[in-house]
Design an enzyme around this catalytic site. Structure first.
Site, mmCIF file in Angstrom:
data_model
loop_
_atom_site.group_PDB
_atom_site.id
_atom_site.type_symbol
_atom_site.label_atom_id
_atom_site.label_comp_id
_atom_site.label_asym_id
_atom_site.label_seq_id
_atom_site.Cartn_x
_atom_site.Cartn_y
_atom_site.Cartn_z
ATOM 1 C CG HIS A 224 37.409 46.507 40.481
ATOM 2 N ND1 HIS A 224 38.161 47.734 40.352
ATOM 3 C CD2 HIS A 224 37.835 45.492 39.587
ATOM 4 C CE1 HIS A 224 39.213 47.378 39.610
ATOM 5 N NE2 HIS A 224 38.965 46.323 39.191
HETATM 6 C C1 UD1 Z 1 37.843 42.527 35.174
HETATM 7 C C2 UD1 Z 1 39.190 42.117 34.960
HETATM 8 C C3 UD1 Z 1 40.017 43.124 35.908
HETATM 9 C C4 UD1 Z 1 39.774 44.546 35.745
HETATM 10 C C5 UD1 Z 1 38.167 44.841 35.661
HETATM 11 C C6 UD1 Z 1 38.014 46.265 35.445
HETATM 12 C C7 UD1 Z 1 39.725 40.027 34.585
HETATM 13 C C8 UD1 Z 1 40.333 38.595 35.101
HETATM 14 N N1 UD1 Z 1 39.411 40.872 35.469
HETATM 15 O O1 UD1 Z 1 37.335 42.234 36.610
HETATM 16 O O2 UD1 Z 1 41.405 43.132 35.750
HETATM 17 O O3 UD1 Z 1 40.212 45.388 36.722
HETATM 18 O O4 UD1 Z 1 37.674 44.060 34.777
HETATM 19 O O5 UD1 Z 1 36.586 46.421 35.733
HETATM 20 O O6 UD1 Z 1 39.778 40.227 33.342
HETATM 21 N N2 UD1 Z 1 29.632 42.034 35.919
HETATM 22 C C9 UD1 Z 1 28.225 42.781 35.926
HETATM 23 N N3 UD1 Z 1 28.198 43.472 34.861
HETATM 24 C C10 UD1 Z 1 29.052 43.868 33.963
HETATM 25 C C11 UD1 Z 1 30.382 43.232 33.976
HETATM 26 C C12 UD1 Z 1 30.377 42.316 35.337
HETATM 27 O O7 UD1 Z 1 27.240 42.649 36.596
HETATM 28 O O8 UD1 Z 1 29.070 44.521 32.834
HETATM 29 C C13 UD1 Z 1 29.779 41.244 37.347
HETATM 30 C C14 UD1 Z 1 29.272 39.929 37.062
HETATM 31 O O9 UD1 Z 1 28.621 39.326 38.233
HETATM 32 C C15 UD1 Z 1 30.713 39.168 36.910
HETATM 33 C C16 UD1 Z 1 31.717 40.014 37.828
HETATM 34 O O10 UD1 Z 1 30.869 41.516 37.654
HETATM 35 O O11 UD1 Z 1 30.731 37.761 37.455
HETATM 36 C C17 UD1 Z 1 33.009 40.268 37.537
HETATM 37 O O12 UD1 Z 1 33.189 40.524 36.095
HETATM 38 P P1 UD1 Z 1 34.675 40.148 35.236
HETATM 39 O O13 UD1 Z 1 34.339 40.711 33.808
HETATM 40 O O14 UD1 Z 1 34.487 38.570 35.451
HETATM 41 O O15 UD1 Z 1 35.934 40.657 36.087
HETATM 42 P P2 UD1 Z 1 35.910 41.996 36.832
HETATM 43 O O16 UD1 Z 1 35.924 41.733 38.475
HETATM 44 O O17 UD1 Z 1 35.109 43.021 36.375
HETATM 45 N N1 UDP Z 2 36.111 54.553 35.929
HETATM 46 C C1 UDP Z 2 34.643 55.021 35.685
HETATM 47 N N2 UDP Z 2 33.624 54.904 36.180
HETATM 48 C C2 UDP Z 2 33.642 54.287 37.517
HETATM 49 C C3 UDP Z 2 34.813 53.901 37.950
HETATM 50 C C4 UDP Z 2 35.948 53.848 37.161
HETATM 51 O O1 UDP Z 2 34.775 55.699 34.235
HETATM 52 O O2 UDP Z 2 32.342 54.527 38.162
HETATM 53 C C5 UDP Z 2 36.993 54.281 35.083
HETATM 54 C C6 UDP Z 2 38.273 55.188 35.950
HETATM 55 O O3 UDP Z 2 38.305 56.558 35.670
HETATM 56 C C7 UDP Z 2 39.612 54.496 35.259
HETATM 57 C C8 UDP Z 2 38.933 53.201 34.863
HETATM 58 O O4 UDP Z 2 37.472 53.035 34.871
HETATM 59 O O5 UDP Z 2 39.789 55.132 34.131
HETATM 60 C C9 UDP Z 2 39.425 52.269 35.649
HETATM 61 O O6 UDP Z 2 38.667 50.890 35.631
HETATM 62 P P1 UDP Z 2 38.669 49.704 36.740
HETATM 63 O O7 UDP Z 2 38.940 50.369 37.993
HETATM 64 O O8 UDP Z 2 37.328 49.193 36.455
HETATM 65 O O9 UDP Z 2 39.632 48.958 36.328
HETATM 66 P P2 UDP Z 2 41.351 48.670 36.783
HETATM 67 O O10 UDP Z 2 41.973 49.726 35.958
HETATM 68 O O11 UDP Z 2 41.367 48.241 37.976
HETATM 69 O O12 UDP Z 2 41.899 47.616 35.680
#
Ligand code: UD1
Ligand code: UDP
Length: 387
Positions: A224
Site C-alpha cells: 500500500h
Molecule cells: C495512510 C498513511 C500510511 C499508513 C496507511 C495505513 C499517511 C500519509 N499515510 O496511507 O502511513 O501506512 O494509511 O493503511 O497518513 N482509501 C479508500 N478508503 C479508505 C481509505 C483510503 O478508498 O477507507 C483510498 C483513497 O483513494 C485514498 C487512498 O486510499 O485517497 C489513500 O488513503 P490515505 O489515507 O490518504 O493514505 P494511505 O495510503 O491509506
Molecule cells: N491489517 C488488517 N487487515 C488487512 C491488512 C492489514 O487488519 O487487510 C492490519 C495488520 O495486521 C497490521 C495493520 O493492519 O496490524 C497494518 O496496517 P497497514 O499495513 O495498513 O499500515 P502500516 O502499518 O504500514 O502503517
C-alpha cells in the site's frame, strides 16, 4: 468510589493501524485504569471504508469514537488542514490533560500541530522511528510529532537511540513538556495486541477455509505504500515478482489489497500484466481483512511479503520470514537478525529473497518488542507525569 484524581486523555485515530494500536491502550484503561483515566476518542475519518475502520471497532472491543471528523481522502495539505481545524475545536471544548497520538500518519501530524500550538501536552506512541528518507510522508510526520511531544514512547531500542542522536536527553527531570521531554524505550503496543488477539484467531475466523488455505502452504502479501502504488515501474516489478513466484512454485499468494492499491492497479500495471494476474489461480487478490483474520493468515503463512510497517513486525512476532518491499525500514532489528530481507521493488531481489527463505533452515526471532504490557506501562507513566 475513589477520591483519586481522574485525568482526561484525548486519543486521535484515523488510519487502520492506529485504530488497531489504540485497542491496546483502551484495553489497559478498561482493565486497570478506569477510575483514573477518562479517554475521549476522536476518529479523523482518514480511513472510512467498513473494512478499513468499523470492522476493527466491532472486533477489537474499542469504544466507539466520541467524535468523527469525517475528513476522508484528499491531498496531504487539504486532509491535514481539515483535521487540524477539527481537532483544535475539540481540544478547546474538551480541555483534556493531554493528547495521545500513534505512529506517523497525517492524522498523527494534525493532532501534533493542533495540540502543541495551544499547549496541550502531546504523548507520542511509536516515537523515534526513522527511515532516514524524507521523501516518505510518514518520515516528516513522525519527526514533527516527536519534536513537539512531552512523553515519547519508543517501541525499540533503535528508536530510542535515534531520539538521542536528534538531541533528546536521557536525564531530563519532571515536569515534562515539549521543551523538556521524557523519552522511553517501552516495547510495542502492537506486540501487546498480537499476543492478546492471537488466541484462537483461526477458530474465530473462517478466512483460511474460505480461501482454501492450508498451514504453511501459502504466502501472505500486502502492498500500500504510495512509493510503490503510484509508480508504474515499481508496481509492475512487484506484481511481476508475485506472479512468477506463485505460478512457478505453485504456491498460493494471498493479497488482501488496500483500497489505495486496488484503485491504481488497472491504471499503473501494464495491460498485459493486469490480465495475467487476473488469470493466475495462485495469486488470490482479496479485499482487506479484519485484524483477527489477518492474524490467522500471518500465523499460518509460510512467508510474508509486504511494504507495511505493522505487517513486517507481525511477521516477526509470529516467527515468519519477511520480504520487505521498500528500500529501507524503520524496523532495522528485523533485518539485522536475518528474519527479514529488504528487496525494494526489485523483481530479482524479491525472487531471490523468496528462494533464500524457502531454503533457509532456522531463523532467529529474539524478544525485541517488550513483554506484551507496553500499554499498561504507558498508562502508568501518563498518570504519573501528566497533570
Ligand atoms: C495512510 C498513511 C500510511 C499508513 C496507511 C495505513 C499517511 C500519509 N499515510 O496511507 O502511513 O501506512 O494509511 O493503511 O497518513 N482509501 C479508500 N478508503 C479508505 C481509505 C483510503 O478508498 O477507507 C483510498 C483513497 O483513494 C485514498 C487512498 O486510499 O485517497 C489513500 O488513503 P490515505 O489515507 O490518504 O493514505 P494511505 O495510503 O491509506
Ligand atoms: N491489517 C488488517 N487487515 C488487512 C491488512 C492489514 O487488519 O487487510 C492490519 C495488520 O495486521 C497490521 C495493520 O493492519 O496490524 C497494518 O496496517 P497497514 O499495513 O495498513 O499500515 P502500516 O502499518 O504500514 O502503517
Amino acid at each position: 468510589m475513589t477520591n483519586e484524581r481522574k485525568i482526561k486523555i484525548l486519543t486521535i485515530i484515523g488510519a487502520r493501524p492506529q485504530i488497531i494500536k489504540a485497542a491496546a491502550l483502551s484495553r489497559a484503561i478498561k482493565n486497570k485504569f478506569k477510575h483514573k483515566i477518562q479517554e475521549v476518542i476522536v476518529h479523523t475519518g482518514q480511513h472510512y471504508d467498513e473494512n478499513m475502520s468499523q470492522v476493527f471497532f466491532d472486533e477489537l472491543d474499542i469504544p466507539n469514537p466520541d467524535y468523527n471528523l469525517n475528513t476522508g481522502s484528499g491531498s496531504h495539505g487539504k486532509q491535514t488542514a481539515s483535521m487540524i481545524e477539527g481537532i483544535e475545536d475539540i481540544l478547546l471544548k474538551e480541555k483534556p490533560n493531554c493528547i495521545v497520538l500513534y505512529g506517523d500518519t497525517n492524522s498523527t501530524l494534525a493532532g501534533a500541530i493542533a495540540a502543541s500550538k495551544i499547549h496541550v501536552p502531546v504523548i507520542h506512541i511509536e516515537a523515534g522511528l526513522r527511515s532516514f528518507n524524507k521523501s516518505m510522508p510518514e518520515e516528516i510526520n513522525r519527526i514533527m510529532c516527536d519534536h513537539v511531544s512531552a512523553l515519547l514512547f519508543c517501541p525499540t531500542k533503535s528508536g530510542y537511540d535515534n531520539l538521542l542522536k536528534e538531541g533528546f536527553k536521557e536525564n531530563n527531570r519532571p515536569p515534562y513538556t515539549f521543551d523538556n521531554p521524557k523519552i522511553y524505550h517501552c516495547g510495542d503496543v502492537m506486540y501487546d495486541n498480537s499476543i492478546y488477539f492471537s488466541t484462537n484467531a483461526e477458530q474465530k475466523t473462517t478466512v483460511l477455509k474460505d480461501n482454501n488455505l492450508q498451514q504453511s502452504k501459502f504466502v501472505l502479501a500486502t502492498i500500500h505504500r504510495n512509493n510503490n502504488t503510484d509508480y508504474p515501474l515499481r508496481l509492475n516489478a512487484i506484481f511481476s515478482a508475485l506472479n512468477s513466484i506463485s505460478s512457478e512454485n505453485k504456491i498460493t499468494i494471498i493479497l488482501p489489497l488496500h483500497p489505495r492499491t486496488a484503485k491504481l492497479l488497472s491504471k499503473n500495471l501494464s495491460a498485459e500484466l493486469y490480465k495475467i494476474i487476473q488469470t493466475n489461480q495462485y495469486l488470490k487478490i482479496v479485499t482487506p481483512v479484519s485484524f483477527l483474520e489477518m492474524i490467522a493468515l500471518e500465523r499460518n503463512s509460510s512467508m510474508i511479503i509486504t511494504d507495511s510497517g505493522g505487517v513486517q513486525k507481525e511477521a516477526f512476532f509470529f516467527k515468519k520470514p519477511c520480504i520487505i518491499l521498500r528500500s529501507e525500514t524503520e524496523w532495522i532489528e528485523l533485518v539485522k537478525c536475518g528474519s527479514a530481507i529488504i528487496a525494494d521493488a526489485d523483481e530479482t531481489k524479491i525472487t531471490e529473497a523468496y528462494n533464500y527463505f524457502s531454503a533457509a533452515k532456522k531463523l532467529e526471532f529474539p524478544d525485541l518488542f517488550g513483554d506484551g504490557k507496553a500499554a499498561e506501562f504507558i498508562c502508568g507513566e501518563i498518570l504519573t507525569y501528566i497533570k
